[in-house]
Write a protein that holds these residues in place. Sequence first.
Motif, mmCIF file in Angstrom:
data_model
loop_
_atom_site.group_PDB
_atom_site.id
_atom_site.type_symbol
_atom_site.label_atom_id
_atom_site.label_comp_id
_atom_site.label_asym_id
_atom_site.label_seq_id
_atom_site.Cartn_x
_atom_site.Cartn_y
_atom_site.Cartn_z
ATOM 1 N N ILE A 138 -5.719 6.009 -9.264
ATOM 2 C CA ILE A 138 -4.320 5.749 -9.614
ATOM 3 C C ILE A 138 -3.535 5.278 -8.394
ATOM 4 O O ILE A 138 -2.759 4.322 -8.483
ATOM 5 C CB ILE A 138 -3.679 7.004 -10.251
ATOM 6 N N ILE A 139 -3.758 5.922 -7.250
ATOM 7 C CA ILE A 139 -3.068 5.504 -6.021
ATOM 8 C C ILE A 139 -3.415 4.062 -5.673
ATOM 9 O O ILE A 139 -2.535 3.252 -5.366
ATOM 10 C CB ILE A 139 -3.407 6.455 -4.850
ATOM 11 N N SER A 140 -4.690 3.720 -5.742
ATOM 12 C CA SER A 140 -5.126 2.364 -5.414
ATOM 13 C C SER A 140 -4.502 1.333 -6.359
ATOM 14 O O SER A 140 -3.999 0.300 -5.912
ATOM 15 C CB SER A 140 -6.651 2.277 -5.466
ATOM 16 N N ILE A 141 -4.538 1.621 -7.650
ATOM 17 C CA ILE A 141 -3.958 0.699 -8.631
ATOM 18 C C ILE A 141 -2.454 0.550 -8.407
ATOM 19 O O ILE A 141 -1.922 -0.567 -8.410
ATOM 20 C CB ILE A 141 -4.277 1.159 -10.069
ATOM 21 N N LEU A 142 -1.765 1.668 -8.183
ATOM 22 C CA LEU A 142 -0.311 1.612 -7.988
ATOM 23 C C LEU A 142 0.068 0.858 -6.711
ATOM 24 O O LEU A 142 0.984 0.021 -6.734
ATOM 25 C CB LEU A 142 0.290 3.017 -7.977
ATOM 26 N N VAL A 143 -0.622 1.141 -5.610
ATOM 27 C CA VAL A 143 -0.318 0.450 -4.351
ATOM 28 C C VAL A 143 -0.563 -1.055 -4.511
ATOM 29 O O VAL A 143 0.262 -1.872 -4.107
ATOM 30 C CB VAL A 143 -1.145 1.032 -3.181
ATOM 31 N N SER A 144 -1.676 -1.409 -5.129
ATOM 32 C CA SER A 144 -2.000 -2.825 -5.333
ATOM 33 C C SER A 144 -0.976 -3.499 -6.245
ATOM 34 O O SER A 144 -0.528 -4.624 -5.975
ATOM 35 C CB SER A 144 -3.400 -2.974 -5.928
ATOM 36 N N PHE A 145 -0.586 -2.822 -7.314
ATOM 37 C CA PHE A 145 0.378 -3.388 -8.257
ATOM 38 C C PHE A 145 1.753 -3.544 -7.619
ATOM 39 O O PHE A 145 2.408 -4.579 -7.787
ATOM 40 C CB PHE A 145 0.445 -2.520 -9.515
ATOM 41 N N VAL A 146 2.179 -2.547 -6.862
ATOM 42 C CA VAL A 146 3.472 -2.639 -6.173
ATOM 43 C C VAL A 146 3.438 -3.778 -5.155
ATOM 44 O O VAL A 146 4.414 -4.533 -5.024
ATOM 45 C CB VAL A 146 3.840 -1.291 -5.507
ATOM 46 N N TYR A 147 2.310 -3.949 -4.465
ATOM 47 C CA TYR A 147 2.200 -5.049 -3.511
ATOM 48 C C TYR A 147 2.273 -6.396 -4.238
ATOM 49 O O TYR A 147 2.875 -7.348 -3.727
ATOM 50 C CB TYR A 147 0.918 -4.942 -2.680
ATOM 51 N N ALA A 148 1.687 -6.480 -5.429
ATOM 52 C CA ALA A 148 1.761 -7.711 -6.227
ATOM 53 C C ALA A 148 3.210 -8.022 -6.593
ATOM 54 O O ALA A 148 3.648 -9.181 -6.513
ATOM 55 C CB ALA A 148 0.897 -7.581 -7.479
ATOM 56 N N ILE A 154 -6.731 -6.521 -10.315
ATOM 57 C CA ILE A 154 -6.718 -5.129 -9.854
ATOM 58 C C ILE A 154 -7.532 -4.248 -10.798
ATOM 59 O O ILE A 154 -8.392 -3.470 -10.367
ATOM 60 C CB ILE A 154 -5.263 -4.621 -9.737
ATOM 61 N N LEU A 155 -7.255 -4.368 -12.088
ATOM 62 C CA LEU A 155 -7.959 -3.530 -13.069
ATOM 63 C C LEU A 155 -9.439 -3.887 -13.156
ATOM 64 O O LEU A 155 -10.292 -2.993 -13.272
ATOM 65 C CB LEU A 155 -7.286 -3.652 -14.436
ATOM 66 N N PHE A 156 -9.758 -5.172 -13.077
ATOM 67 C CA PHE A 156 -11.150 -5.589 -13.165
ATOM 68 C C PHE A 156 -11.949 -5.067 -11.971
ATOM 69 O O PHE A 156 -13.085 -4.605 -12.121
ATOM 70 C CB PHE A 156 -11.246 -7.112 -13.273
ATOM 71 N N SER A 157 -11.361 -5.117 -10.775
ATOM 72 C CA SER A 157 -12.073 -4.601 -9.598
ATOM 73 C C SER A 157 -12.290 -3.096 -9.708
ATOM 74 O O SER A 157 -13.342 -2.590 -9.298
ATOM 75 C CB SER A 157 -11.334 -4.939 -8.301
ATOM 76 N N THR A 158 -11.331 -2.394 -10.285
ATOM 77 C CA THR A 158 -11.482 -0.952 -10.486
ATOM 78 C C THR A 158 -12.613 -0.663 -11.463
ATOM 79 O O THR A 158 -13.459 0.206 -11.212
ATOM 80 C CB THR A 158 -10.159 -0.330 -11.001
ATOM 81 N N ILE A 159 -12.649 -1.403 -12.559
ATOM 82 C CA ILE A 159 -13.703 -1.219 -13.568
ATOM 83 C C ILE A 159 -15.071 -1.530 -12.973
ATOM 84 O O ILE A 159 -16.028 -0.766 -13.156
ATOM 85 C CB ILE A 159 -13.420 -2.085 -14.812
#
Length: 127
Positions: free
Chosen positions: A74-84, A111-116
């Motif tokens: 969640i932290i990784s997704i949120l940080v990446s999304f906020v940076y976007a 972001i989501l694809f890399s997480t998956i």
Amino acid sequence: MIKILENNRFFTISITGLIAITIFILSSIPGTATQGLGIRGLSIIYHFMIFFLFNLFLLISIIGKRKIKSKYIIISILVSFVYAILDEIHQLFTIFRNASIGDVITDLFGILFSTIIYLYLKKIKQF
């Protein structure tokens, strides 16, 4: 491959930082310099791939050798999304550039694809 990256967090943090700097520099180029490159869809490919890589290296940097926990994801997704989002806001202040919800959505897909992909490969233990 992932084990090498997990064991060398300094390297993955450095790559994450370099990707973030690259995103910022490319977003600072005035719009007329990046328009008309002649390749349709290049912007979509760029946004998807750069945020795929940014999130992947950020995820590896955060998790390292630790056990995967949902809070790290969640932290990784949120940080990446906020940076976007911040990247698009930054473009509002760049000559001949504008913010695009479509770019943010494309970034989010990367972001989501890399997480998956990361979670899948960790699960089958081949990455």
